[in-house]
Scaffold this active site. Sequence first.
Site, PDB file in Angstrom:
ATOM      1  N   LEU A 210       1.818   4.229  -7.231  1.00 13.39           N
ATOM      2  CA  LEU A 210       1.357   3.308  -6.188  1.00 13.39           C
ATOM      3  C   LEU A 210      -0.165   3.320  -6.143  1.00 13.39           C
ATOM      4  O   LEU A 210      -0.768   4.388  -6.168  1.00 13.39           O
ATOM      5  CB  LEU A 210       1.878   3.737  -4.808  1.00 13.39           C
ATOM      6  CG  LEU A 210       3.370   3.617  -4.514  1.00 13.39           C
ATOM      7  CD1 LEU A 210       3.674   4.193  -3.137  1.00 13.39           C
ATOM      8  CD2 LEU A 210       3.824   2.169  -4.578  1.00 13.39           C
ATOM      9  N   HIS A 211      -0.766   2.125  -6.086  1.00 11.77           N
ATOM     10  CA  HIS A 211      -2.220   2.086  -5.940  1.00 11.77           C
ATOM     11  C   HIS A 211      -2.736   0.828  -5.263  1.00 11.77           C
ATOM     12  O   HIS A 211      -3.881   0.781  -4.829  1.00 11.77           O
ATOM     13  CB  HIS A 211      -2.899   2.230  -7.314  1.00 11.77           C
ATOM     14  CG  HIS A 211      -2.773   1.006  -8.176  1.00 11.77           C
ATOM     15  ND1 HIS A 211      -1.624   0.714  -8.874  1.00 11.77           N
ATOM     16  CD2 HIS A 211      -3.638   0.000  -8.438  1.00 11.77           C
ATOM     17  CE1 HIS A 211      -1.793  -0.413  -9.539  1.00 11.77           C
ATOM     18  NE2 HIS A 211      -3.000  -0.880  -9.287  1.00 11.77           N
ATOM     19  N   ARG A 212      -1.903  -0.199  -5.129  1.00  7.08           N
ATOM     20  CA  ARG A 212      -2.396  -1.468  -4.586  1.00  7.08           C
ATOM     21  C   ARG A 212      -2.575  -1.393  -3.071  1.00  7.08           C
ATOM     22  O   ARG A 212      -1.766  -0.788  -2.371  1.00  7.08           O
ATOM     23  CB  ARG A 212      -1.459  -2.617  -4.967  1.00  7.08           C
ATOM     24  CG  ARG A 212      -1.454  -2.873  -6.467  1.00  7.08           C
ATOM     25  CD  ARG A 212      -0.747  -4.140  -6.860  1.00  7.08           C
ATOM     26  NE  ARG A 212      -0.758  -4.275  -8.320  1.00  7.08           N
ATOM     27  CZ  ARG A 212      -1.747  -4.815  -9.021  1.00  7.08           C
ATOM     28  NH1 ARG A 212      -2.811  -5.285  -8.399  1.00  7.08           N
ATOM     29  NH2 ARG A 212      -1.681  -4.883 -10.343  1.00  7.08           N
TER      30      ARG A 212
END
Length: 373
Positions: A210-212
Amino acid sequence: MLKINIIAGARPNFMKIAPIIKAIKKARSVGEKIDFRLVHTGQHYDKKMSGSFFEQLGIPEPHANLEAGGGSQAEQTANIMVRFEKELQENPADVVLVVGDVTSTMACSITAKKLNVEVVHVEAGIRSGDLSMPEEINRMVTDSISDHFFTTSEIANENLRKAGIAEERIHFVGNTMIDTLLSNMKNFIDPQIKVDGKALEDKNYFVLTLHRPANVDEEEKLKEMMQAIIDGTGNLPVIFPVHPRTAKILKNLGIEHHDLHYVEPLSYLEFNYLVQNAKAVITDSGGITEETTVMGVPCMTLRDNTERPETITMGTNELVGTEPEKLKPYLEKLMVGEWKQGGKIPLWDGKTSERIIERLIDIYQTIEVRLDA
């Protein structure tokens, strides 16, 4: 002699240009008059991009590093453009080749065109339709000024046609990321991750990335999403490669569980070993969905849109959305063995880069003949 200036600014770029460089060297070995200069804009610093990273992927050390990282979007774009202009003036090229959709892609394209240098865009034509994503702006601007477009799918071809791009400038060649994947599968490295002192069991764990901002910026929503993941993965280990600082934030939010395992970011060869042997991947990345499709691994994308719809229509990926409650039915389908199989995507065969270089040589020779006439 065809001189190609190859641009890379972030880790995924290097994975896309590695097979292109290999194809150039192969063409040169059989007498083709072609050469390249690799320019690293320095957009992202990644400690995993050490000498071993370049060695593993067969990438030579960049001829130049512009060291233009840091700052805001505007500052970074400006720094790249100023430094690349000087680089290109000092080392002229016939073609500037850009890949993907990072800031470096757009900035170097603009700079090259203002110096009247031809630009070719590898991975052209992909669209998410989401203008809140910086990458979407980069794609649109780059495609608006490029001279030739090398595409990964018929969907990308159609996007370019709708934008008024002439058919002879669109070249459907496949996906260079898959060239890198297929050529390195035999070299994947077991990261030796242990859970309760035991090695991971094949097809008996999940991989999470996850990074957005839509997923990680809102604390309560992030907590709910992580809880939905933990609740739906059937007490199987969830391996989450995450930067230590981000892991600390997650822990400070109380996002901890016996089945959730934070690990430091992995190398390309280690990460893809993990993906290849996972039960499934849960991600908000675009590139990972391509790799899971080719490796036949179920994938759930926590986004409301995707620039790679072929991974859904033809691959193993499903577009879940960003609302935590939407994840449950997908995990239930997976856990009872009802996930779709997916199939082969046209031209994702490991030979894309060779097609790109063959076509570039053909285009250049045609131009040369026309100029001589």
